[in-house]
Design an enzyme around this catalytic site. Structure first.
Site, PDB file in Angstrom:
ATOM      1  N   THR A   1      -5.423   1.603  -5.350  1.00 51.28           N
ATOM      2  CA  THR A   1      -5.054   0.193  -5.207  1.00 51.28           C
ATOM      3  C   THR A   1      -5.615  -0.653  -6.333  1.00 51.28           C
ATOM      4  O   THR A   1      -4.929  -1.523  -6.878  1.00 51.28           O
ATOM      5  CB  THR A   1      -5.545  -0.336  -3.846  1.00 51.28           C
ATOM      6  OG1 THR A   1      -4.878   0.368  -2.799  1.00 51.28           O
ATOM      7  CG2 THR A   1      -5.282  -1.825  -3.709  1.00 51.28           C
TER       8      THR A   1
ATOM      9  N   HIS B   1      -1.533   3.157   5.443  1.00 48.96           N
ATOM     10  CA  HIS B   1      -2.754   3.864   5.052  1.00 48.96           C
ATOM     11  C   HIS B   1      -3.263   4.593   6.290  1.00 48.96           C
ATOM     12  O   HIS B   1      -3.152   4.090   7.405  1.00 48.96           O
ATOM     13  CB  HIS B   1      -3.799   2.849   4.551  1.00 48.96           C
ATOM     14  CG  HIS B   1      -4.969   3.456   3.843  1.00 48.96           C
ATOM     15  ND1 HIS B   1      -5.874   4.297   4.461  1.00 48.96           N
ATOM     16  CD2 HIS B   1      -5.397   3.327   2.556  1.00 48.96           C
ATOM     17  CE1 HIS B   1      -6.796   4.666   3.591  1.00 48.96           C
ATOM     18  NE2 HIS B   1      -6.525   4.096   2.425  1.00 48.96           N
TER      19      HIS B   1
ATOM     20  N   ASP C   1       1.392  -0.488  -4.932  1.00 49.92           N
ATOM     21  CA  ASP C   1       0.192  -0.373  -5.757  1.00 49.92           C
ATOM     22  C   ASP C   1       0.126   0.990  -6.424  1.00 49.92           C
ATOM     23  O   ASP C   1      -0.310   1.130  -7.564  1.00 49.92           O
ATOM     24  CB  ASP C   1      -1.078  -0.638  -4.930  1.00 49.92           C
ATOM     25  CG  ASP C   1      -1.213   0.269  -3.702  1.00 49.92           C
ATOM     26  OD1 ASP C   1      -0.275   1.039  -3.404  1.00 49.92           O
ATOM     27  OD2 ASP C   1      -2.271   0.210  -3.044  1.00 49.92           O
ATOM     28  N   HIS C   2       0.602   2.021  -5.712  1.00 49.18           N
ATOM     29  CA  HIS C   2       0.637   3.386  -6.225  1.00 49.18           C
ATOM     30  C   HIS C   2       1.439   4.210  -5.239  1.00 49.18           C
ATOM     31  O   HIS C   2       1.883   3.700  -4.199  1.00 49.18           O
ATOM     32  CB  HIS C   2      -0.784   3.967  -6.379  1.00 49.18           C
ATOM     33  CG  HIS C   2      -1.606   3.907  -5.122  1.00 49.18           C
ATOM     34  ND1 HIS C   2      -1.490   4.834  -4.101  1.00 49.18           N
ATOM     35  CD2 HIS C   2      -2.551   3.021  -4.706  1.00 49.18           C
ATOM     36  CE1 HIS C   2      -2.320   4.527  -3.130  1.00 49.18           C
ATOM     37  NE2 HIS C   2      -2.983   3.420  -3.454  1.00 49.18           N
TER      38      HIS C   2
ATOM     39  N   GLU D   1       0.821  -1.210   0.000  1.00 45.40           N
ATOM     40  CA  GLU D   1       0.000   0.000   0.000  1.00 45.40           C
ATOM     41  C   GLU D   1       0.861   1.268   0.000  1.00 45.40           C
ATOM     42  O   GLU D   1       1.719   1.452   0.864  1.00 45.40           O
ATOM     43  CB  GLU D   1      -0.918  -0.010   1.234  1.00 45.40           C
ATOM     44  CG  GLU D   1      -1.703   1.268   1.450  1.00 45.40           C
ATOM     45  CD  GLU D   1      -2.760   1.500   0.392  1.00 45.40           C
ATOM     46  OE1 GLU D   1      -2.876   2.645  -0.071  1.00 45.40           O
ATOM     47  OE2 GLU D   1      -3.471   0.526   0.037  1.00 45.40           O
TER      48      GLU D   1
END
Length: 652
Positions: A329, A461, A513-514, A289
């Site tokens: 995501t 996150h 994911d990013h 993440e």
């Protein structure tokens, strides 16, 4: 606040309400400009245009909000004005709507803090997945204080209305037929104008993305995103003939070891390897993440929050110049499993009819692999369970009773409470999800099955909470701590995995994911798509740092080449280590579609617009340059063919 306005008549509350909303919206807009003081364009012309365009969209927004009340005021006969039911309805809905709008203004502040944007399609998604979002808000912000503040401000504004005799005038003044007609017609004309002629992207007037975003009205943007979550490529973007697009892309994907199966609108081909191997290495794939490249010391960070990953970069196949395809995501999942450019609108992971696609699992499954998806939260979120289950993965998640659809031929196993040491709004901590994967891998090894285990992490996150005592940054204090904890959890994974009998025959793939943030002053912030990627535990003589510019979609084709596998492919990605690999990256938002080749950046936008830039890596700026038709045609072709194949079900 409103004393200078001598409102009278039945519509006094409505007029006060409209002016209150416009005043608050202007203050919020000025607040955003102050927030982004170093990035927003502050020339007098740009400030005025930002405020005036914003005011225009605010007028449309508040008109839609008050339209039901205007209908009520217009249709209610004079003899009922001021009755008990009239007083109750006016008071109740005025207070309720005011409370909701005050809360919305607060929500816009938190959304801007996270995404540097007015409400967009992410906000639409958050409305759907209320459990995760509400829990996240509770854990990230002092909710009692927030709600208390909203109530206090609502009471204050209602008091201002009351002191200005807005309610008294509304309940004591009769209204003539001509007044009713005038107000109703004016409101309907404004609504008709916005419905028929005004689009949210018309607020995007500036080359400075912040000015354009601040010009928008958050509520209007929300409903615009709700309406435009899915976009047909040929309706919104510049296109060319399909024959030309496929010919160009087939040429880009052509390789000496690739044999096309047909001559039509297809990229399906057989990838062969002259030293084809039947070796079946286990694969543990970890999608981390929000792991921006900028967090690593390898890329210049001095905070020392990724010591393990920095050490791993020296003893793995490390992708130094790789870019994420998107900002969410599900985009990372789409890119990694389908090896496809980001099609406009919603990610394929969330679209209907996304089962039985040709994914990387379509390569693993025929070779006898047991494929599993591990997620520490409820896989219902973002449609993950449906997508992975519908494409051949068994599911391990924290679903607490959620089930897979009847048409999905996969199993779903709940992660039990006894397997959890720490959990927040988004799921169990990274150590716990890694431990679960290790236990399942032991079972797979005992059963004699090669495995492909896909793990999605959640700890990095907001609210950035994790088990205490693991690292030297207290839990919940910010992004740096969450990144360092994720790095710690990855180290622990390898410490434990190295003691497993299956470790020597297992390859680990780690990739973000990013990025943690993707917003900047330009329409695409290129630096905020740069992510790290690692292929770990192949023979040491294969370890290297790959400096070629590439994309998430290239990682699995590169891995399959390292395995010397022959396989069928519908992938847009290629083997980066092949001598004929042409450097490029495909990135975008849900509306912007980008091809980057070295420093040249082509951006396709809806309304069939395009822009061409030179990217200065040192200051991360985009400088407009003259259009190149060949570059434009190539950009169009990547996205047009990807959209065509999915839309027409040729990726099945």
């Amino acid at each position: 606040m409103f004393k200078r306005f001598e409102f009278s008549g039945r519509f006094s509350v409505v007029l006060h309400f409209i002016l209150w909303f416009l005043a608050m919206s202007v203050l919020l807009r000025i607040g955003f400009m102050a927030w982004q003081f170093n990035d927003v364009s502050l020339s007098l012309f740009d400030i005025l245009k930002t405020l005036l365009i914003g005011l225009f969209f605010d007028i449309g927004t508040i008109n839609f909000i008050v339209l039901p009340s205007i209908l009520y005021y217009v249709l209610l006969p004079n003899k009922w004005i001021g009755s008990k039911i009239d007083r109750f309805l006016v008071w109740f809905f005025t207070v309720l709507t005011l409370f909701i709008l005050v809360f919305t203004f607060f929500a816009e502040l938190t959304f801007w803090d996270e995404f540097k944007s007015r409400f967009n399609f992410i906000a639409v998604d958050y409305l759907i997945y209320t459990h995760e979002v509400v829990s996240n808000i509770q854990e990230s912000y002092p909710l009692p204080l927030l709600v208390g503040g909203v109530l206090l401000l609502t009471a204050l504004f209602i008091f201002v209305f009351y002191k200005n005799r807005a309610f008294h005038k509304t309940f004591t003044a009769a209204v003539s037929i001509s007044q009713r007609f005038l107000v109703l017609v004016l409101s309907f004309l404004i609504a008709l104008l916005f419905v028929s002629s005004i689009r949210n992207n018309q607020a995007e007037w500036s080359s400075n993305r912040y000015n354009s975003e601040i010009s928008k009205s958050g509520i209007y943007s929300f409903f615009a995103a709700f309406r435009n979550n899915q976009m047909k490529y040929d309706e919104f973007y510049t296109s060319i003939k399909n024959e030309d697009a496929f010919q160009l892309i087939r040429g880009k994907l052509k390789s000496e070891n690739a044999i096309y199966k047909t001559d039509d609108f297809s990229i399906h081909r057989t990838i062969t390897d002259s030293s084809a191997s039947s070796e079946k290495r286990n694969v543990v794939f970890i999608l981390v993440e929000s792991l921006s490249g900028s967090f690593m010391e390898e890329f210049g960070n001095t905070e020392k929050i990724t010591p393990f990953l920095d050490s791993l970069a020296q003893k793995s196949i490390f992708f130094e110049n790789l870019y994420a395809t998107g900002t969410r995501t599900v985009r990372g999942m789409e890119a990694m499993t389908l090896c496809i450019p980001p099609t406009p609108g919603q990610s394929i992971v969330k679209r209907p009819d996304n089962h039985n696609l040709y994914t990387v699992n379509s390569v693993f499954k025929p070779k006898g692999y047991d494929s599993n998806f591990f997620y520490g939260g409820d896989g219902y979120f973002d449609n993950m369970n449906s997508y992975f289950g519908g494409n051949g993965f068994n599911i391990y998640d924290r679903g607490r009773g959620s089930v897979l659809n009847d048409d999905i031929k996969a199993t779903r196993t709940n992660i039990e409470d006894k397997e959890v040491s720490f959990e927040n709004a988004w799921g169990i901590c990274d150590e716990d999800i890694f431990n679960k994967m290790l236990r399942v891998a032991d079972q797979q090894y005992a059963a004699g099955k090669p495995f492909f285990n896909f793990v999605m992490t959640t700890s990095n996150h907001r609210p950035y909470t994790y088990p205490s005592g693991k690292i030297d940054i207290p839990s919940g204090t910010g992004r740096q701590g969450a990144v360092k904890y994720t790095d710690f959890a990855l180290r622990q994974l390898f410490v434990k995995a190295k003691n497993k009998p299956w470790y020597k025959n297992t390859v680990f793939v780690i990739i973000a994911d990013h990025c943690a943030s993707s917003a900047g002053k330009d329409e695409i912030d290129v630096a905020n798509y740069h992510i790290p990627a690692f292929i770990v535990n192949l023979p040491a003589n294969q370890n290297q740092k790959i400096s070629k510019q590439c994309s998430q979609i290239d990682v699995f084709p590169t891995l399959f080449s390292l395995f010397h596998w022959t396989y069928e492919s519908d992938f847009f990605g290629k083997d980066v280590l092949n001598g004929d690999f042409e450097e490029r990256a495909l990135i975008g938002t849900y509306r912007k579609l980008v091809l980057m080749k070295k420093e040249k950046v082509m951006i396709l936008s809806d309304q069939k617009k395009q822009a061409f830039y030179d990217w200065n890596k040192k200051d991360n700026s985009l400088k407009p340059i003259p259009m190149e038709k060949t570059f434009l045609d190539e950009t169009i072709s990547w996205y047009q063919t990807a959209d065509y194949l999915f839309t027409n079900k040729f990726l099945k």
